[in-house]
Write a protein that holds these residues in place. Structure first.
Motif, PDB file in Angstrom:
ATOM      1  N   ILE A 155     -16.016 -48.612 -38.816  1.00  0.00           N
ATOM      2  CA  ILE A 155     -14.645 -48.844 -39.474  1.00  0.00           C
ATOM      3  C   ILE A 155     -13.502 -49.502 -38.783  1.00  0.00           C
ATOM      4  O   ILE A 155     -13.092 -50.374 -39.331  1.00  0.00           O
ATOM      5  CB  ILE A 155     -14.162 -47.614 -40.261  1.00  0.00           C
ATOM      6  CG1 ILE A 155     -15.186 -46.998 -40.935  1.00  0.00           C
ATOM      7  CG2 ILE A 155     -12.904 -47.518 -40.731  1.00  0.00           C
ATOM      8  CD1 ILE A 155     -15.128 -45.402 -41.400  1.00  0.00           C
ATOM      9  N   ALA A 156     -13.270 -49.022 -37.601  1.00  0.00           N
ATOM     10  CA  ALA A 156     -12.418 -49.424 -36.791  1.00  0.00           C
ATOM     11  C   ALA A 156     -12.929 -49.725 -35.388  1.00  0.00           C
ATOM     12  O   ALA A 156     -12.602 -49.091 -34.333  1.00  0.00           O
ATOM     13  CB  ALA A 156     -11.460 -48.465 -36.695  1.00  0.00           C
ATOM     14  N   ALA A 200      -4.277 -50.199 -45.584  1.00  0.00           N
ATOM     15  CA  ALA A 200      -4.887 -48.818 -44.899  1.00  0.00           C
ATOM     16  C   ALA A 200      -4.931 -47.713 -45.729  1.00  0.00           C
ATOM     17  O   ALA A 200      -6.140 -46.676 -45.670  1.00  0.00           O
ATOM     18  CB  ALA A 200      -4.153 -48.609 -43.684  1.00  0.00           C
ATOM     19  N   THR A 201      -4.169 -47.729 -46.642  1.00  0.00           N
ATOM     20  CA  THR A 201      -4.328 -46.514 -47.717  1.00  0.00           C
ATOM     21  C   THR A 201      -5.470 -46.201 -48.370  1.00  0.00           C
ATOM     22  O   THR A 201      -6.298 -45.554 -48.664  1.00  0.00           O
ATOM     23  CB  THR A 201      -2.953 -46.568 -48.697  1.00  0.00           C
ATOM     24  OG1 THR A 201      -1.742 -46.221 -47.845  1.00  0.00           O
ATOM     25  CG2 THR A 201      -3.197 -45.305 -49.614  1.00  0.00           C
ATOM     26  N   ALA A 202      -5.983 -47.629 -48.864  1.00  0.00           N
ATOM     27  CA  ALA A 202      -7.223 -47.928 -49.617  1.00  0.00           C
ATOM     28  C   ALA A 202      -8.324 -47.340 -48.734  1.00  0.00           C
ATOM     29  O   ALA A 202      -9.555 -46.810 -49.240  1.00  0.00           O
ATOM     30  CB  ALA A 202      -7.340 -49.199 -50.061  1.00  0.00           C
ATOM     31  N   TYR A 260     -14.932 -31.072 -39.743  1.00  0.00           N
ATOM     32  CA  TYR A 260     -15.029 -32.196 -38.815  1.00  0.00           C
ATOM     33  C   TYR A 260     -14.968 -33.353 -39.194  1.00  0.00           C
ATOM     34  O   TYR A 260     -14.537 -34.240 -38.601  1.00  0.00           O
ATOM     35  CB  TYR A 260     -16.874 -31.815 -38.554  1.00  0.00           C
ATOM     36  CG  TYR A 260     -17.298 -33.255 -37.546  1.00  0.00           C
ATOM     37  CD1 TYR A 260     -16.846 -33.368 -36.385  1.00  0.00           C
ATOM     38  CD2 TYR A 260     -18.101 -34.076 -38.233  1.00  0.00           C
ATOM     39  CE1 TYR A 260     -17.456 -34.473 -35.660  1.00  0.00           C
ATOM     40  CE2 TYR A 260     -18.591 -35.098 -37.659  1.00  0.00           C
ATOM     41  CZ  TYR A 260     -18.268 -35.249 -36.179  1.00  0.00           C
ATOM     42  OH  TYR A 260     -18.878 -36.456 -35.547  1.00  0.00           O
ATOM     43  N   PHE A 261     -15.276 -33.750 -40.511  1.00  0.00           N
ATOM     44  CA  PHE A 261     -14.852 -35.054 -41.240  1.00  0.00           C
ATOM     45  C   PHE A 261     -13.436 -35.260 -41.212  1.00  0.00           C
ATOM     46  O   PHE A 261     -12.958 -36.561 -41.314  1.00  0.00           O
ATOM     47  CB  PHE A 261     -15.588 -35.034 -42.781  1.00  0.00           C
ATOM     48  CG  PHE A 261     -17.109 -35.103 -42.573  1.00  0.00           C
ATOM     49  CD1 PHE A 261     -17.845 -35.971 -41.597  1.00  0.00           C
ATOM     50  CD2 PHE A 261     -18.003 -34.579 -43.336  1.00  0.00           C
ATOM     51  CE1 PHE A 261     -19.338 -35.841 -41.315  1.00  0.00           C
ATOM     52  CE2 PHE A 261     -19.377 -34.516 -43.389  1.00  0.00           C
ATOM     53  CZ  PHE A 261     -19.914 -35.370 -42.369  1.00  0.00           C
ATOM     54  N   LEU A 262     -12.746 -34.030 -41.612  1.00  0.00           N
ATOM     55  CA  LEU A 262     -11.151 -34.415 -41.843  1.00  0.00           C
ATOM     56  C   LEU A 262     -10.629 -34.900 -40.482  1.00  0.00           C
ATOM     57  O   LEU A 262      -9.775 -35.812 -40.472  1.00  0.00           O
ATOM     58  CB  LEU A 262     -10.402 -33.096 -42.260  1.00  0.00           C
ATOM     59  CG  LEU A 262     -10.845 -32.876 -43.821  1.00  0.00           C
ATOM     60  CD1 LEU A 262     -10.178 -31.470 -43.952  1.00  0.00           C
ATOM     61  CD2 LEU A 262     -10.131 -33.940 -44.642  1.00  0.00           C
ATOM     62  N   ARG A 263     -10.997 -34.168 -39.231  1.00  0.00           N
ATOM     63  CA  ARG A 263     -10.923 -34.565 -38.071  1.00  0.00           C
ATOM     64  C   ARG A 263     -11.217 -36.087 -37.713  1.00  0.00           C
ATOM     65  O   ARG A 263     -10.498 -36.906 -37.117  1.00  0.00           O
ATOM     66  CB  ARG A 263     -11.413 -33.614 -36.870  1.00  0.00           C
ATOM     67  CG  ARG A 263     -10.999 -33.841 -35.577  1.00  0.00           C
ATOM     68  CD  ARG A 263      -9.336 -33.913 -35.479  1.00  0.00           C
ATOM     69  NE  ARG A 263      -8.929 -34.368 -34.029  1.00  0.00           N
ATOM     70  CZ  ARG A 263      -7.695 -34.227 -33.674  1.00  0.00           C
ATOM     71  NH1 ARG A 263      -6.825 -34.114 -34.604  1.00  0.00           N
ATOM     72  NH2 ARG A 263      -7.521 -34.498 -32.253  1.00  0.00           N
ATOM     73  N   ARG A 264     -12.358 -36.454 -37.919  1.00  0.00           N
ATOM     74  CA  ARG A 264     -12.813 -37.757 -37.805  1.00  0.00           C
ATOM     75  C   ARG A 264     -12.009 -38.845 -38.463  1.00  0.00           C
ATOM     76  O   ARG A 264     -11.787 -39.852 -37.907  1.00  0.00           O
ATOM     77  CB  ARG A 264     -14.276 -37.780 -37.952  1.00  0.00           C
ATOM     78  CG  ARG A 264     -15.039 -39.380 -38.012  1.00  0.00           C
ATOM     79  CD  ARG A 264     -16.360 -39.285 -38.106  1.00  0.00           C
ATOM     80  NE  ARG A 264     -17.188 -38.659 -37.225  1.00  0.00           N
ATOM     81  CZ  ARG A 264     -18.530 -39.030 -36.909  1.00  0.00           C
ATOM     82  NH1 ARG A 264     -19.188 -39.723 -37.791  1.00  0.00           N
ATOM     83  NH2 ARG A 264     -19.250 -38.486 -35.890  1.00  0.00           N
ATOM     84  N   ASP A 283      -9.063 -39.267 -36.646  1.00  0.00           N
ATOM     85  CA  ASP A 283      -8.976 -39.972 -35.482  1.00  0.00           C
ATOM     86  C   ASP A 283      -9.096 -41.554 -35.642  1.00  0.00           C
ATOM     87  O   ASP A 283      -8.701 -42.541 -34.989  1.00  0.00           O
ATOM     88  CB  ASP A 283     -10.346 -39.625 -34.846  1.00  0.00           C
ATOM     89  CG  ASP A 283     -10.067 -38.093 -34.023  1.00  0.00           C
ATOM     90  OD1 ASP A 283      -9.067 -37.714 -33.957  1.00  0.00           O
ATOM     91  OD2 ASP A 283     -11.033 -37.592 -33.761  1.00  0.00           O
ATOM     92  N   ILE A 284      -9.925 -42.017 -36.895  1.00  0.00           N
ATOM     93  CA  ILE A 284     -10.202 -43.313 -37.080  1.00  0.00           C
ATOM     94  C   ILE A 284      -9.045 -43.884 -37.509  1.00  0.00           C
ATOM     95  O   ILE A 284      -8.636 -45.073 -37.573  1.00  0.00           O
ATOM     96  CB  ILE A 284     -11.340 -43.656 -38.310  1.00  0.00           C
ATOM     97  CG1 ILE A 284     -12.815 -43.081 -37.672  1.00  0.00           C
ATOM     98  CG2 ILE A 284     -11.393 -44.917 -38.573  1.00  0.00           C
ATOM     99  CD1 ILE A 284     -13.776 -43.140 -38.631  1.00  0.00           C
ATOM    100  N   THR A 285      -7.984 -43.028 -38.427  1.00  0.00           N
ATOM    101  CA  THR A 285      -6.790 -43.444 -38.879  1.00  0.00           C
ATOM    102  C   THR A 285      -6.039 -43.791 -37.608  1.00  0.00           C
ATOM    103  O   THR A 285      -5.145 -44.761 -37.794  1.00  0.00           O
ATOM    104  CB  THR A 285      -6.102 -42.440 -39.792  1.00  0.00           C
ATOM    105  OG1 THR A 285      -7.066 -42.114 -40.874  1.00  0.00           O
ATOM    106  CG2 THR A 285      -4.825 -43.123 -40.132  1.00  0.00           C
ATOM    107  N   VAL A 286      -5.973 -42.789 -36.830  1.00  0.00           N
ATOM    108  CA  VAL A 286      -4.812 -43.218 -35.409  1.00  0.00           C
ATOM    109  C   VAL A 286      -5.444 -44.546 -34.720  1.00  0.00           C
ATOM    110  O   VAL A 286      -4.719 -45.331 -34.333  1.00  0.00           O
ATOM    111  CB  VAL A 286      -5.110 -42.200 -34.487  1.00  0.00           C
ATOM    112  CG1 VAL A 286      -4.271 -42.323 -33.209  1.00  0.00           C
ATOM    113  CG2 VAL A 286      -4.441 -41.031 -35.146  1.00  0.00           C
TER     114      VAL A 286
END
Length: 222
Positions: free
Chosen positions: A40-41, A95-97, A174-178, A181-184
């Motif tokens: 993703i990033a 980014a929102t998408a 865990y997925f919410l945290r991931r 992290d990817i958003t940051v």
């Protein structure tokens, strides 16, 4: 008691619990594969884009197909000549998408984590109702098989509900945290590009070659 005996002892409430278990397993496997930070990033893409902009060798089509972050950066670069505010607005929209796509199926997973203990509790209540119904009957003392069946249903459904809910809740968190992290990581790399464009004094030159790919872009840059 093996798995089949547990399913039979739990009664019809084991059917929705089994369905929730299968659905949660599919979602977890799919999200583990999809929510990979490198996909993703990827690290270094923002710096690479800055270098390509400085050389006037940015292929927006390649950038869009490179990764979701590349699509976000390409959306901003397409509006680079309209001013920094437009760049930031387009980056935010893109980014929102991407974030919305990363959060796909997390709501159903959270729902499974929330409702499966309730289904297990319902099985407990149903089983205890059956137990008390047998006890208050005229020959309740002698109907040990029905008493055992009601108690078994009460225990099995509760255990099954918790067995599904605990891992579902763990992976949901865990997925919410991931995603965070990817958003940051995306924000950091998009910020690099915005900062570079804010101080870039040269002429912006972009290409949009549908036949270009990553290897071709590297060849042009070398």
């Amino acid at each position: 008691m093996d798995m089949m005996d547990a399913l039979i002892a739990g009664g019809w409430l084991m059917i929705p619990l089994l369905g929730c278990s299968l659905l949660a397993t599919v979602i977890i496997i799919e999200r583990l594969w999809t929510l990979r930070a490198k996909r993703i990033a990827p690290y270094g893409l923002g710096q690479e884009v800055c270098s390509l902009v400085a050389r006037g060798q940015v292929d927006l089509y390649w950038l869009e197909s490179h990764s979701p972050l590349g699509g976000v950066l390409a959306a901003g670069l397409r509006n680079a000549r309209l001013g920094h505010e437009q760049v930031r607005a387009r980056l935010q929209e893109a980014a929102t998408a991407v974030i919305h796509d990363m959060e796909r199926f997390l709501s159903p997973l959270g729902t499974i984590a929330a409702i499966t203990p309730l289904i297990g509790l319902l099985g407990t209540v149903v089983g205890m109702i059956e137990v008390f119904a047998v006890i208050v009957s005229a020959d309740g003392v002698g109907r040990t098989a029905e008493l055992a069946g009601g108690i078994s249903r009460a225990l099995v459904t509760t255990a099954a509900g918790l067995t599904v809910a605990i891992p579902a809740l763990m992976f949901h968190r865990y997925f919410l945290r991931r995603v965070e992290d990817i958003t940051v990581r995306m924000e950091e790399q998009a910020g690099q590009v915005v900062e570079f464009l804010a101080h870039y004094q040269g002429e912006l030159g972009f290409s949009d070659q549908h036949e270009g790919d990553f290897s071709a872009s590297e060849a042009r840059g070398s």
